[in-house]
Design an enzyme around this catalytic site. Sequence first.
Site, PDB file in Angstrom:
ATOM      1  N   LEU A 154     -12.803  17.402   4.669  1.00 51.30           N
ATOM      2  CA  LEU A 154     -12.912  16.342   4.015  1.00 51.30           C
ATOM      3  C   LEU A 154     -14.129  16.229   2.888  1.00 51.30           C
ATOM      4  O   LEU A 154     -15.113  16.886   3.062  1.00 51.30           O
ATOM      5  CB  LEU A 154     -13.372  15.218   5.049  1.00 51.30           C
ATOM      6  N   ASN A 187      -9.088  20.499   8.938  1.00 49.95           N
ATOM      7  CA  ASN A 187      -8.914  19.906   7.473  1.00 49.95           C
ATOM      8  C   ASN A 187     -10.517  19.663   7.033  1.00 49.95           C
ATOM      9  O   ASN A 187     -11.409  19.600   7.755  1.00 49.95           O
ATOM     10  CB  ASN A 187      -8.570  18.357   7.975  1.00 49.95           C
ATOM     11  N   HIS A 217      13.213   1.126  -8.413  1.00 47.24           N
ATOM     12  CA  HIS A 217      14.639   0.633  -8.082  1.00 47.24           C
ATOM     13  C   HIS A 217      14.616   1.037  -6.281  1.00 47.24           C
ATOM     14  O   HIS A 217      15.262   0.242  -5.642  1.00 47.24           O
ATOM     15  CB  HIS A 217      15.549   1.428  -8.848  1.00 47.24           C
ATOM     16  N   GLU A 218      14.190   2.174  -6.076  1.00 45.87           N
ATOM     17  CA  GLU A 218      14.276   2.410  -4.791  1.00 45.87           C
ATOM     18  C   GLU A 218      13.276   1.503  -3.866  1.00 45.87           C
ATOM     19  O   GLU A 218      13.695   1.200  -2.566  1.00 45.87           O
ATOM     20  CB  GLU A 218      13.940   3.959  -4.422  1.00 45.87           C
ATOM     21  N   GLU A 233       0.884  -1.203  -0.147  1.00 46.56           N
ATOM     22  CA  GLU A 233      -0.060   0.163   0.017  1.00 46.56           C
ATOM     23  C   GLU A 233       0.881   1.359  -0.031  1.00 46.56           C
ATOM     24  O   GLU A 233       1.654   1.556   1.042  1.00 46.56           O
ATOM     25  CB  GLU A 233      -0.929   0.021   1.391  1.00 46.56           C
ATOM     26  N   HIS A 275      15.076  -1.493  -3.145  1.00 49.21           N
ATOM     27  CA  HIS A 275      16.055  -1.449  -1.884  1.00 49.21           C
ATOM     28  C   HIS A 275      15.201  -1.703  -0.707  1.00 49.21           C
ATOM     29  O   HIS A 275      15.823  -2.436   0.174  1.00 49.21           O
ATOM     30  CB  HIS A 275      16.785   0.005  -2.012  1.00 49.21           C
ATOM     31  N   VAL A 323      -7.190  15.848  11.903  1.00 47.72           N
ATOM     32  CA  VAL A 323      -7.268  16.916  12.690  1.00 47.72           C
ATOM     33  C   VAL A 323      -8.055  18.137  12.548  1.00 47.72           C
ATOM     34  O   VAL A 323      -8.429  18.318  11.243  1.00 47.72           O
ATOM     35  CB  VAL A 323      -5.946  17.471  13.096  1.00 47.72           C
ATOM     36  N   ASP A 369       2.023   0.927   3.865  1.00 45.70           N
ATOM     37  CA  ASP A 369       3.342   0.264   3.889  1.00 45.70           C
ATOM     38  C   ASP A 369       4.453   0.862   3.397  1.00 45.70           C
ATOM     39  O   ASP A 369       5.455   0.773   4.051  1.00 45.70           O
ATOM     40  CB  ASP A 369       3.116  -1.008   3.079  1.00 45.70           C
ATOM     41  N   CYS A 387       3.551  -6.431   6.978  1.00 47.76           N
ATOM     42  CA  CYS A 387       2.491  -5.218   6.543  1.00 47.76           C
ATOM     43  C   CYS A 387       2.152  -5.567   5.002  1.00 47.76           C
ATOM     44  O   CYS A 387       1.266  -4.944   4.577  1.00 47.76           O
ATOM     45  CB  CYS A 387       3.205  -3.915   6.585  1.00 47.76           C
TER      46      CYS A 387
END
Length: 411
Positions: free
Chosen positions: A408, A406, A333-334, A200, A337, A403, A284, A388
């Site tokens: 929505l 904000n 690529h990252e 995710e 890793h 909070v 994740d 995860c």
Amino acid sequence: MIQVLLVTICLAAFPYQGSSIILESGNVNDYEIVYPRKVTPVPRGAVQPKYEDAMQYELKVNGEPVVLHLEKNKGLFSEDYSETHYSPDGREITTYPLVEDHCYYHGRIENDADSTASISTCNGLKGHFKLQGEMYLIEPLELSDSEAHAVYKYENVEKEDEAPKMCGVTQNWESYEPTKKAFQLNLTPEQQGFPQRYVELVIIADHRMYMKYKRDSNKITQWVHQMVNTINEIYRPLNIQFALVGLEIWSNQDLITVTSVSDDTLISFANWRETVLLRRKSHDNAQLLTAIVFDEGIIGRAPLAGMCDPNRSVGTVQDHSKINFRVAIIMAHEIGHNLGMGHDDNSCTCGGYSCIMLPRLSKQPSKLFSDCSKKDYLTFLKVKNPQCILNKPLRTDTVSTPVSGNELLEA
């Protein structure tokens, strides 16, 4: 029953040898003009979605007819996918757009077992496909004839910058290598089955990205969606599905200090992700997409084997190219890793011109993982057993209400 749409591309194939055209991907020599024409619509009376689940396109490439089969990437977004931006006074504004009927597809070329494709149909056909071992790009032309598209080989795009581009993998956050060596797997081909895993993903576009794209959040959104679609295509052979659960654009100002020192930016982003982002959006892995130019030719940095760690499941990627799949390859690529993959050396092979985990971006970027990368990944699963990435994305992944202050908005 899935209705299949057959679209014929009548090709007045005009290769402009030796001349140049300026496209979104840059200056291109030797391209073909194609004209899509829908010839077999869904049956009369049938309800036609805006974007079909499956489509086929006929076109000629280098004078030869090909058939492109496309299927919608239904796992591209989580059910609670959200988009966040900021008002001029700094208020966080989060919306939940309806993305079920989206326009991002994977595909293949008929009678070419090695072919792949990652295409968006949002505004014409845009993306890339692999045909007979060569990478082609396709995009609509901005002409009065709105159905005109350009098809061209990746190698025919004039290179934007010949300076070496490198990855700055971070290994000093935690020593992974000794443990990895102790559990290194020697796998037979029969043992290289990859278990299904789900990542995710949240992507943050920094303020420089917002300014680079002329304050157009829609352009950034389409750019990111196309990237994640390609990342899904890249990781399909490893049986990993990426679901974009959130896109955040720092439209007012950066929420961390983004500097040309890539390691400092990565550490700052990791701390922000752990202390702020994880508290309002379950995910994740988070990647920072930035328009800053990092020092020393670095275009990406990520901690090794950090997936699922609150402070290390992150990466930073420079938006270094006008070609979407080049940036997508760096992000893949990252993330590699994060999934335990080190850099390839000369002993690693993938059956391609280059492999995705090379420390430097090659002139012909590859979407293939080497034998070394595959072993590294399976070793990571065995050693770290990251929990995860076991669960499929669910709508209940929003773990807390925003909070005060904000907005929505349900779209």
